[in-house]
Design a protein around this motif. Structure first.
Motif, PDB file in Angstrom:
ATOM      1  N   SER A   9       3.840  -9.522  -2.178  1.00 58.47           N
ATOM      2  CA  SER A   9       3.513  -8.147  -3.013  1.00 58.47           C
ATOM      3  C   SER A   9       2.230  -8.576  -3.988  1.00 58.47           C
ATOM      4  N   VAL A  10       1.245  -7.648  -3.272  1.00 53.14           N
ATOM      5  CA  VAL A  10       0.022  -7.835  -3.981  1.00 53.14           C
ATOM      6  C   VAL A  10      -0.380  -6.426  -4.956  1.00 53.14           C
ATOM      7  N   ARG A  11      -0.505  -6.757  -5.988  1.00 49.62           N
ATOM      8  CA  ARG A  11      -0.838  -5.679  -7.183  1.00 49.62           C
ATOM      9  C   ARG A  11      -2.098  -5.479  -7.893  1.00 49.62           C
ATOM     10  N   GLN A  12      -3.026  -6.597  -7.550  1.00 43.84           N
ATOM     11  CA  GLN A  12      -4.360  -6.639  -7.973  1.00 43.84           C
ATOM     12  C   GLN A  12      -5.118  -6.740  -6.852  1.00 43.84           C
ATOM     13  N   PHE A  13      -6.531  -5.865  -7.041  1.00 41.72           N
ATOM     14  CA  PHE A  13      -7.196  -5.697  -5.805  1.00 41.72           C
ATOM     15  C   PHE A  13      -8.627  -6.045  -6.391  1.00 41.72           C
TER      16      PHE A  13
END
Length: 166
Positions: A9-13
């Protein structure tokens, strides 16, 4: 099967946009999901403009990554013409999971942001999309190039005590 273990789960891009070709690959993966009675209840909205992404992020206290991602996929479920409407949420879940796995395969980051069955969240997402008729928002998937290298879950979640041999 490595893409399954790469998924995180990636929440920063980063600000780097997700190309059309990548988005199309995500959509192809979504629509390859299994579906009860082959009803394929899905419709997808691709939100890339900041105004819509901000509105989607405001739809839930947990949807902040939608504001940060350069692309948000809104998975919606058709409400009419389904042969097995009681199974549509399963179909939608499989489609969203396929998006997440394909994103990992492509080197993208993604996170599933729940919308259904919370009626207030569903209503807010529907308004952000222009209140499409015959569709219910199911989930948001924030997608982009990860700001930091994701920590893959790998096979380390395997717990043999949860496997029961008969």
């Amino acid at each position: 099967m490595n893409a399954i273990y790469l998924r995180s789960s990636v929440r920063q891009f980063s600000e780097e946009p997700v190309g059309i070709e990548g988005i199309e690959k995500l959509m192809r993966a979504a629509m390859a999901a299994p579906s009860a009675a082959n009803q394929q209840p899905w419709e997808f909205y691709i939100a890339r403009d900041e105004t819509t992404r901000r509105a989607l992020a405001a739809s839930s206290p947990y949807a902040a990554p939608a504001k940060l991602a350069p692309c948000v996929i809104v998975a919606c479920q058709r409400t009419e013409g389904l042969r097995a409407p009681q199974d549509a949420a399963y179909d939608m879940s499989a489609a969203v999971e396929n998006i997440l796995i394909e994103a990992a395969h492509l080197g993208l980051g993604a996170v599933w942001l729940a919308v259904a069955p919370e009626k207030d969240r569903m209503a807010a997402v529907s308004v952000a999309l222009g209140s499409p008729k015959g569709l219910e928002p199911f989930a948001l998937v924030a997608v982009g190039h990860p700001e930091h290298k994701p920590d893959p879950k790998g096979p380390t979640r395997y717990d043999e005590t949860r496997v029961h041999w008969i």
